[in-house]
Design an enzyme around this catalytic site. Structure first.
Site, PDB file in Angstrom:
ATOM      1  CB  SER A  47      39.882  39.408  35.878  1.00 21.09           C
ATOM      2  OG  SER A  47      40.348  40.276  37.180  1.00 21.09           O
ATOM      3  CD  GLU A  48      36.446  43.129  38.923  1.00 18.37           C
ATOM      4  OE1 GLU A  48      36.562  41.786  38.577  1.00 18.37           O
ATOM      5  OE2 GLU A  48      36.283  43.373  40.143  1.00 18.37           O
ATOM      6  CG  ASN A  49      42.121  43.402  35.821  1.00 19.23           C
ATOM      7  OD1 ASN A  49      41.415  42.597  35.959  1.00 19.23           O
ATOM      8  ND2 ASN A  49      43.703  43.397  35.910  1.00 19.23           N
TER       9      ASN A  49
END
Lengths: 216, 214, 214, 216
Positions: A47-49
């Site tokens: 997840s890019e966060n």
């Protein structure tokens, strides 16, 4: 769109993902993939966060406010998960380290390029990681309903909505079937159960080649 | 170490500030509340989002304190859309990876870099482009702020920082890219209590620690 | 997981390899010994140094297996100087910070970046320059390798890595910037034994683990 | 050059360093600063191979092979030290986060620009972090003997050795005195004990202004 159709598209898209691959799941139908029992342990979700190893959603009484996915929904961490900052997270994406990004699309053109970020008629005020994923993942799989909510084909000769990247996607999985983007053209690989070639053609405004025309 | 209100006196009207967090997760909410009580306005805010309606940066937006926002995803707060349409808020949109890379570049002394992200799209309009191999790339400029407001989990008394899960997000890069870095932390521990291998932000980047009221 | 000799079959003659370590500290010495036993030659080596005479990369140099070296500091190994003067070794010198930034860029999908380091010096000759504000900057290209040989301290079975003290150095960036990343580790532990907050290199970057013989 | 002269230069240079400042010490005389008892606990020492918080040298039986400084000599870690990779280390340097770099110099020109990396008559095969530090540290202090080992002035009108950066240094501390670089010229701030202005002038080939001419 019914939850059942979304789940069916998600289940079919899961088959496109390599076992033990690192996969980023966009908001919408892609996220449904993470909730499928058969996905559990089969792929590593990025997840890019800032997490590699997204686990199942927690029960409501076990929500950790510091643990969310890119859609800001509560998640858990799988065994072997790692946390990192946003610079390293996007280095993974842009640097070609994510095996597959599964993304939604608003439109797809005849060469497989997609519009996936700017919503028609609204000011352009949100892009998030959509362009980075489209540009950087090794392989991009689109999951979407074949028709818009207005019943219009989303696969069109030319994009009328803003393009997300010059790079074409690799595979399109919809409720009507599966298309590959190969040599700059769309190739129908598979018709969804109950969809005839005629109905697929009617629902697709762009030209496409027919690879395999039988249903599964 | 300062209190939140004293620390926010370091933010002046017209300043450019970076604010950590992905939505409200990992945002320095106590610092933002104190900033709301301070007189600073006409702020340029570099942050992925502008909070939620009335919360976090959303509260400052509602108070009309933000003149300009640079970020990647503002549509989750409808008040950003209305402020933008009313002409009271100028918005610069960047792909999220370009934004975080530009902040890292600002902190690392790199004035500009080429990236393939966004090339050929509306977000590259007016930007210099160049082809590297087969790929068209966009030249992006570094971002740097007067003050960074970030959130960490634990600090030692020197200012070494560790974060918590996905609340890490933009905070470590923003800690490198501002003239003054103010950190809201859950807890301050003695020097040498943090594992030197696990420190994410070494104290060289940190100017002010504010311990969240227990 | 492979043995060192089997893993070194992945390095082909003519390949570009990155090798971690600052001198011999943090260098993958067991992998380099195995590479010495393999047939690979005409290598381009991206590494800060070429080891010491007869040790680490210095052993491969002595065997005449290195055709070209890209790094920042070769003068600690006098055999580099003689090979260079004999015309058997081509050397490209980069400032150390430019070298590590170019490797990070290669791993992060950034094809090129501007840096003030080296502008106006002999190391910027023939390179594009541009002024940003008052500072003259040089355009530097990303570095990328076929194979990276790195050294970590502990890996879990997935390939998540932690390092040891200053033996970390170039290893984490090199782990991001090669088509195939081979890691020599002191120890392999079960999944979930490493602290998720302290993992430096997540497993997405790692292809092959080689456990150092105890 | 005697160890005593080196120590005297190092001791004088230490006074130029801000208390609790983050300092990078180059190879040679700068490294001597770290060994001064009065330096202990006064500054935080950064070493570009990846540590902030270099402590005193270990006794020989306590050497840790994974713990070295940029000169590859064994060190210890101070309380509160942190380890990081080389990319973050040079981000600190190039990004202006290091308060002071103390460097040696082979030559200095009349505008305070230095030659500090390429050794005369040798092939150019080593630069290390010299250019990064010279370019990126907030303040650069040079420590050196005023004359070369051949007895020649090192402070010259124009560099004949390769320049390290277009950026001038801030302070020069030698066994002859202390010079500031101010407004593009060299300004004598202090004569070393026993050095007369006449002797200083003779040993300095470049022009300089005289600020304070008295000995300390």
């Amino acid at each position: 769109m019914s939850a059942e159709i979304r789940r069916r598209i998600a289940r079919r898209a899961l088959e496109e993902l390599p076992a033990a691959g690192v996969v980023n799941l966009g908001v919408g139908i892609p996220t449904v993939i993470a909730t499928l029992p058969e996905a559990c342990g089969r792929i590593f979700i990025h997840s890019e966060n800032g997490i590699l190893g997204v686990g199942p959603r927690p029960p409501e009484d076990a929500v950790d406010p510091t643990l969310v996915d890119a859609g800001k929904r509560p998640i858990t961490a799988s065994p072997g998960a790692a946390y990192f900052d946003s610079a390293l997270s996007f280095a993974m994406i842009r640097g070609g380290h994510i095996d597959v990004a599964v993304l939604g699309a608003l439109q797809i053109d005849a060469r497989g390029r997609i519009a996936n970020w700017a919503i028609p008629g609204q000011p352009i005020l949100g892009v998030g990681g959509a362009m980075d994923l489209l540009c950087g993942a090794r392989r991009v799989v689109v999951t979407m309903t074949h028709l818009s909510s207005a019943g219009e084909p989303k696969i069109v000769p030319e994009l009328t909505l803003p393009i997300g990247s010059l790079r074409p996607v690799d595979v399109i999985v919809s409720d009507y079937g599966v298309l590959d983007v190969s040599g700059g053209v769309l190739v129908l690989r598979e018709l969804a159960p109950g969809i005839t070639l005629e109905r697929f053609t009617e629902a697709t405004a762009a030209l496409f080649k027919v690879g395999v025309s039988t249903n599964r | 170490m300062l209190g939140a209100d004293a620390a926010m006196q370091l933010v002046q009207t017209g300043a450019t500030i970076m604010v950590g967090g992905f939505g409200l997760v990992g945002a320095p909410l106590a610092l933002l509340e104190a900033l709301g009580r301070s007189g600073a306005s006409e702020l340029t805010v570099i942050s992925n989002n502008l909070g939620e309606p009335g919360q976090g940066l959303g509260a400052l937006l509602r108070q009309g304190r933000i003149a300009r926002a640079i970020g990647s995803y503002f549509t989750t707060n409808p008040e950003v859309i209305s402020a933008h349409e009313a002409g009271t808020l100028e918005v610069t949109l960047l792909p999220q990876g370009t934004m975080t890379e530009a902040i890292r570049a600002g902190g690392a002394g790199i004035p500009a870099f080429f990236t393939p992200t966004g090339a050929g799209t509306a977000l590259a309009q007016g930007k210099e482009t160049r082809r590297f191999g087969e790929r068209l790339c966009v030249l992006e400029q570094a971002l740097y702020a007067d003050v960074a407001l970030i959130k960490a989990h634990v600090a030692d008394r020197l200012g070494n920082l560790v974060y918590e899960k996905t609340a890490r997000n933009f905070n470590p890069v923003m800690a490198t890219a501002a003239a003054c870095v103010i950190v809201e932390v859950d807890r301050i521990v003695d020097v040498a209590e943090l594992d030197p291998e696990a420190i994410v932000t070494p104290h060289v980047f940190v100017d002010v620690l504010v311990e969240r009221a227990a």
